[in-house]
Write a protein that holds these residues in place. Structure first.
Motif, PDB file in Angstrom:
ATOM      1  N   GLU A 119       1.702   4.182  -5.561  1.00 52.74           N
ATOM      2  CA  GLU A 119       1.745   5.604  -5.196  1.00 52.74           C
ATOM      3  C   GLU A 119       0.449   6.039  -4.521  1.00 52.74           C
ATOM      4  N   GLN A 120      -0.681   5.539  -5.009  1.00 53.83           N
ATOM      5  CA  GLN A 120      -1.958   5.877  -4.385  1.00 53.83           C
ATOM      6  C   GLN A 120      -2.075   5.255  -3.001  1.00 53.83           C
ATOM      7  N   TRP A 121      -1.537   4.061  -2.839  1.00 53.28           N
ATOM      8  CA  TRP A 121      -1.558   3.420  -1.517  1.00 53.28           C
ATOM      9  C   TRP A 121      -0.773   4.259  -0.516  1.00 53.28           C
ATOM     10  N   ALA A 122       0.408   4.707  -0.937  1.00 48.71           N
ATOM     11  CA  ALA A 122       1.230   5.524  -0.043  1.00 48.71           C
ATOM     12  C   ALA A 122       0.539   6.845   0.278  1.00 48.71           C
ATOM     13  N   ALA A 123      -0.130   7.451  -0.726  1.00 52.07           N
ATOM     14  CA  ALA A 123      -0.808   8.726  -0.518  1.00 52.07           C
ATOM     15  C   ALA A 123      -2.042   8.590   0.366  1.00 52.07           C
ATOM     16  N   ALA A 150      -2.244   5.679  24.395  1.00 49.57           N
ATOM     17  CA  ALA A 150      -0.881   5.167  24.209  1.00 49.57           C
ATOM     18  C   ALA A 150      -0.686   4.495  22.856  1.00 49.57           C
ATOM     19  N   GLU A 151      -1.766   4.369  22.046  1.00 51.89           N
ATOM     20  CA  GLU A 151      -1.669   3.667  20.775  1.00 51.89           C
ATOM     21  C   GLU A 151      -1.984   4.602  19.612  1.00 51.89           C
ATOM     22  N   THR A 152      -1.241   4.423  18.542  1.00 57.13           N
ATOM     23  CA  THR A 152      -1.494   5.124  17.292  1.00 57.13           C
ATOM     24  C   THR A 152      -1.461   4.086  16.188  1.00 57.13           C
ATOM     25  N   ARG A 153      -2.597   3.850  15.541  1.00 58.04           N
ATOM     26  CA  ARG A 153      -2.663   2.753  14.585  1.00 58.04           C
ATOM     27  C   ARG A 153      -2.548   3.248  13.146  1.00 58.04           C
ATOM     28  N   VAL A 154      -2.044   2.388  12.304  1.00 57.60           N
ATOM     29  CA  VAL A 154      -1.901   2.674  10.887  1.00 57.60           C
ATOM     30  C   VAL A 154      -3.141   2.171  10.158  1.00 57.60           C
ATOM     31  N   LEU A 155      -3.735   3.027   9.332  1.00 55.20           N
ATOM     32  CA  LEU A 155      -4.895   2.644   8.531  1.00 55.20           C
ATOM     33  C   LEU A 155      -4.528   2.749   7.057  1.00 55.20           C
ATOM     34  N   PRO A 156      -4.333   1.623   6.362  1.00 56.68           N
ATOM     35  CA  PRO A 156      -4.046   1.668   4.932  1.00 56.68           C
ATOM     36  C   PRO A 156      -5.328   1.873   4.137  1.00 56.68           C
ATOM     37  N   PRO A 157      -5.244   2.439   2.926  1.00 59.49           N
ATOM     38  CA  PRO A 157      -6.459   2.665   2.129  1.00 59.49           C
ATOM     39  C   PRO A 157      -7.052   1.380   1.579  1.00 59.49           C
ATOM     40  N   PHE A 158      -6.232   0.364   1.370  1.00 62.77           N
ATOM     41  CA  PHE A 158      -6.681  -0.952   0.930  1.00 62.77           C
ATOM     42  C   PHE A 158      -5.550  -1.931   1.194  1.00 62.77           C
ATOM     43  N   GLU A 159      -5.822  -3.207   1.024  1.00 61.71           N
ATOM     44  CA  GLU A 159      -4.794  -4.220   1.265  1.00 61.71           C
ATOM     45  C   GLU A 159      -3.816  -4.230   0.097  1.00 61.71           C
ATOM     46  N   PRO A 213       3.857 -12.921  -8.263  1.00 59.70           N
ATOM     47  CA  PRO A 213       4.677 -11.703  -8.259  1.00 59.70           C
ATOM     48  C   PRO A 213       6.167 -11.983  -8.141  1.00 59.70           C
ATOM     49  N   GLY A 214       6.536 -13.088  -7.461  1.00 61.32           N
ATOM     50  CA  GLY A 214       7.945 -13.391  -7.239  1.00 61.32           C
ATOM     51  C   GLY A 214       8.712 -13.700  -8.508  1.00 61.32           C
ATOM     52  N   LEU A 215       8.030 -13.956  -9.630  1.00 60.00           N
ATOM     53  CA  LEU A 215       8.691 -14.224 -10.895  1.00 60.00           C
ATOM     54  C   LEU A 215       8.718 -12.993 -11.796  1.00 60.00           C
ATOM     55  N   ALA A 216       8.321 -11.846 -11.279  1.00 57.70           N
ATOM     56  CA  ALA A 216       8.281 -10.630 -12.085  1.00 57.70           C
ATOM     57  C   ALA A 216       9.508  -9.771 -11.813  1.00 57.70           C
ATOM     58  N   LYS A 217       9.891  -8.979 -12.820  1.00 57.23           N
ATOM     59  CA  LYS A 217      10.879  -7.936 -12.583  1.00 57.23           C
ATOM     60  C   LYS A 217      10.219  -6.884 -11.718  1.00 57.23           C
ATOM     61  N   GLU A 218      10.934  -6.406 -10.728  1.00 60.28           N
ATOM     62  CA  GLU A 218      10.303  -5.487  -9.799  1.00 60.28           C
ATOM     63  C   GLU A 218      11.248  -4.379  -9.381  1.00 60.28           C
ATOM     64  N   SER A 219      10.654  -3.281  -8.929  1.00 65.47           N
ATOM     65  CA  SER A 219      11.393  -2.176  -8.342  1.00 65.47           C
ATOM     66  C   SER A 219      10.831  -1.931  -6.952  1.00 65.47           C
ATOM     67  N   VAL A 220      11.466  -1.048  -6.218  1.00 65.61           N
ATOM     68  CA  VAL A 220      11.000  -0.721  -4.870  1.00 65.61           C
ATOM     69  C   VAL A 220      10.697   0.764  -4.808  1.00 65.61           C
ATOM     70  N   LEU A 221       9.464   1.084  -4.436  1.00 59.83           N
ATOM     71  CA  LEU A 221       9.064   2.470  -4.222  1.00 59.83           C
ATOM     72  C   LEU A 221       9.313   2.809  -2.755  1.00 59.83           C
ATOM     73  N   THR A 222      10.240   3.746  -2.515  1.00 59.91           N
ATOM     74  CA  THR A 222      10.568   4.151  -1.154  1.00 59.91           C
ATOM     75  C   THR A 222       9.995   5.532  -0.886  1.00 59.91           C
ATOM     76  N   VAL A 223       9.213   5.649   0.178  1.00 61.57           N
ATOM     77  CA  VAL A 223       8.533   6.903   0.487  1.00 61.57           C
ATOM     78  C   VAL A 223       8.883   7.324   1.910  1.00 61.57           C
ATOM     79  N   PRO A 224       9.528   8.493   2.091  1.00 60.50           N
ATOM     80  CA  PRO A 224       9.748   8.997   3.455  1.00 60.50           C
ATOM     81  C   PRO A 224       8.428   9.477   4.046  1.00 60.50           C
ATOM     82  N   LEU A 225       8.198   9.179   5.309  1.00 60.82           N
ATOM     83  CA  LEU A 225       6.938   9.527   5.967  1.00 60.82           C
ATOM     84  C   LEU A 225       7.164  10.533   7.084  1.00 60.82           C
ATOM     85  N   ASP A 226       6.348  11.553   7.135  1.00 54.20           N
ATOM     86  CA  ASP A 226       6.323  12.527   8.228  1.00 54.20           C
ATOM     87  C   ASP A 226       4.851  12.863   8.439  1.00 54.20           C
ATOM     88  N   MET A 227       4.202  12.137   9.363  1.00 50.45           N
ATOM     89  CA  MET A 227       2.745  12.133   9.434  1.00 50.45           C
ATOM     90  C   MET A 227       2.228  12.637  10.779  1.00 50.45           C
TER      91      MET A 227
END
Length: 594
Positions: A88-92, A105-114, A337-351
């Protein structure tokens, strides 16, 4: 596919690499003679992959010249309550950044961390400043998309949106295409995989032969050989190939040395245990089948996967997984991570994109509106780690020279080059001083034989000199001397900053000329040498905040003002200024023996 290799590797024997290249060309010549186009295309790709793996496995056997470290990919998890909080913090903290001056002509994405797990970012549409609405298409590196337009291409490799207003056409010399209006809004969807817990296994270097299990998977530390660690992965008996690929693609093998610091990786490879080089057998089998016309009615990719599976023991399917590090592992750690139970956090973006390069007439900074909590754990070191700089009288004992003998690769005309590296001690000042700046002028440098006779004295004007000083090392060709050099002697000026100043200010008692604009610190108009070399921020809990960027304002009206942007909400700042450097002579005498 089971066989896969990532990473890069160190140098190796040119002769062995040349032999592999000739062997690959021989296979390719046979493939080019196959009439079936699909078989020829698939086999060409397989040929490239197989020999890429062969070359890389050969290269990663060569020990690194120097120990190198890197942070663990999963350290970020310690900053948050659980993986979902981190996601959630990564998405925020996600930002879109535009550069209107130089790359409109370019707009780049900058994540807060890897992000340490699987993620997917998809864009549906953008709006330009002139009101134009454009759809977004993912860039295909293997297709010609120059005839598309007007459209926006999403380059996932470089994490940027690329506006393409018209189809490509050849323009007259000197004429440039019109600059597109900048992106002012982008809409998309972010999907982040979030494991409930992270399966982790660890071995010490003394636990060779030990086996540990997660679910139906078994992991054995088979060997630790210098800088390399070899694991055996026991697969579930009725394994699904797609699931195996997903698990192994997610697995990260890290190692730390006796200091506890994580080592940088130089390469990794995997394949069927006991069948090293087995993919060459698969390639040979498929080429023969294609030459005999036996693959015309069969899907080539399915046949490749089946042949790979045949490499495995049917009753005890096992893979080897080998990793090369830039140092000697003391502890090996697996994250799966591939052996863990996991969910998917889906976040709509309007930036809306932000700018790091602002127009000259923008007098005040605009906050980026980022609410994510992202921390800088290295910042506190300025107050905790002492001393900040080496003392001049300590240099002789603190700087460590290391001799590295060159490798004879057997190529005619190639000169073996030996090296002596000079390692400056671990001090906070290293974060303010480049290695190039640290090792300054060469006052004296000479190679001596065993009797102490000078063989060559350093001459910076001699372009063909057998002895050179480069950044932080000495290089020389021993074969250019009648007798082998036995000692390197010299004196180099080292730049030290012994008056580093570290000052702490709360937001209620800032230095003169500094002011807060929301969460942004705005500095006075000043020259580069009149502002701190580092500005750090901390929140109310005294956690240091990661800096987003420093933006300069007002280039055309006197000295610039600087706006310091951070993730989170600053409660105070630490200013670090290195002061004036002084040159201190460092004399040395190094034995040139392995």
């Amino acid at each position: 596919m089971i066989v896969f290799l990532i990473g890069c590797a160190e140098r190796t024997s040119e002769e062995k690499l040349q032999a592999l290249e000739e062997k690959q060309k021989a296979y390719q010549a046979r493939i080019d003679g196959i009439s079936d186009e699909e078989a020829r295309r698939t086999l060409t790709h397989l040929n490239d992959m197989v020999f890429w793996v062969e070359r890389s496995e050969l290269e990663q056997k060569v020990p690194p010249e120097q120990v190198e470290y890197q942070p663990s990919a999963f350290t970020i998890l310690d900053d948050y309550e659980n993986p979902r909080d981190m996601a959630e913090q990564w998405a925020a903290g996600l930002l879109l950044v535009s550069d209107l001056r130089y790359r409109p002509a370019e707009t780049r994405v900058l994540p807060p961390f890897e992000y340490p797990f699987e993620s997917r970012l998809e864009w549906q549409s953008v709006t330009l400043k002139d009101g134009t609405a454009l759809s977004v298409v993912e860039r295909d590196p293997f297709a010609d998309q120059t005839d598309l337009g007007p459209i926006v291409l999403w380059n996932s490799s470089f994490q940027r949106l690329e506006t393409q207003l018209e189809r490509h056409r050849n323009l007259p010399i000197g004429q440039v295409p019109p600059r597109p209006a900048p992106v002012v809004r982008a809409r998309g969807t972010l999907a982040l995989k979030v494991p409930e817990a992270l399966p982790t296994l660890a071995f010490t270097a003394a636990e060779v032969g030990e086996t540990k299990a997660v679910a139906d998977w078994r992991f054995t530390l088979k060997e630790v050989d210098g800088h390399r660690a070899r694991l055996i992965v026991g697969l579930p008996k009725d394994f699904d190939q797609e699931n195996v690929d997903a698990v192994l693609d997610s697995m990260v093998v890290e190692a730390s040395d006796e200091s506890g610091r994580f080592l940088s990786r130089s390469g990794s490879s995997q394949g069927a245990e006991g069948r090293e080089g087995g993919m060459l057998d698969v390639l040979e089998t498929l080429i023969k089948a294609a030459e005999a016309g036996e693959l015309d009615d069969e899907d080539m990719l399915e046949r490749v996967v089946r042949e790979q599976r045949n490499l495995l023991d049917e009753d005890h399917p096992e893979l080897y997984y080998e990793v090369a590090f830039r140092g000697t592992p003391s502890r090996i750690q697996l994250r799966i991570p591939g052996l863990a139970k996991e969910s998917v956090l889906t976040v709509p973006l309007d930036m809306a994109p932000v700018q790091f390069e602002v127009p000259d007439n923008l007098n005040e900074p605009k906050p980026f509106g980022v609410t994510a909590r992202v921390y800088d754990h290295d910042a506190a070191d300025w107050l905790l780690n002492q001393p900040l700089e080496a003392r001049p009288d300590e240099l002789a004992s603190l700087i460590t020279p290391t001799f590295v003998a060159g490798e004879d690769i057997g190529t005619p005309g190639f000169e073996v080059t030996d090296k002596v590296y000079f390692h400056f001690p671990d001090r906070m000042s290293n974060r303010l001083v480049s290695t190039f700046e640290r090792f300054d002028d060469v006052n004296a440098l000479a190679l001596l034989d065993e009797s102490g006779k000078v063989l060559y004295e350093y001459d910076p004007d001699d372009r063909d000199a057998p002895l050179k000083f480069t950044v932080d090392r000495v290089e020389y060709q021993p074969g250019r001397f009648d007798v082998p050099p036995a000692t390197l002697r010299g004196e180099i000026d080292i730049t030290l900053y012994t008056n580093i100043n570290v000052s702490d200010y709360s937001i209620d008692a800032l230095p003169e000329g500094y002011e807060m604009h929301g969460p942004v610190l705005f500095g006075p108009s000043a020259a580069d040498n009149q502002v701190p070399d580092l500005v750090l921020a901390y929140d109310e809990e005294e956690n240091y905040l990661k800096k987003i960027t420093t933006v300069r304002h007002g280039f055309d009206e006197g000295w610039s003002r600087r706006a310091y942007h951070f993730y989170g909400t600053p409660a105070g700042f630490v200013f670090v200024s290195r002061g004036t450097g002084q040159k201190v002579p460092y004399a040395f005498q190094v034995s040139l023996q392995e």
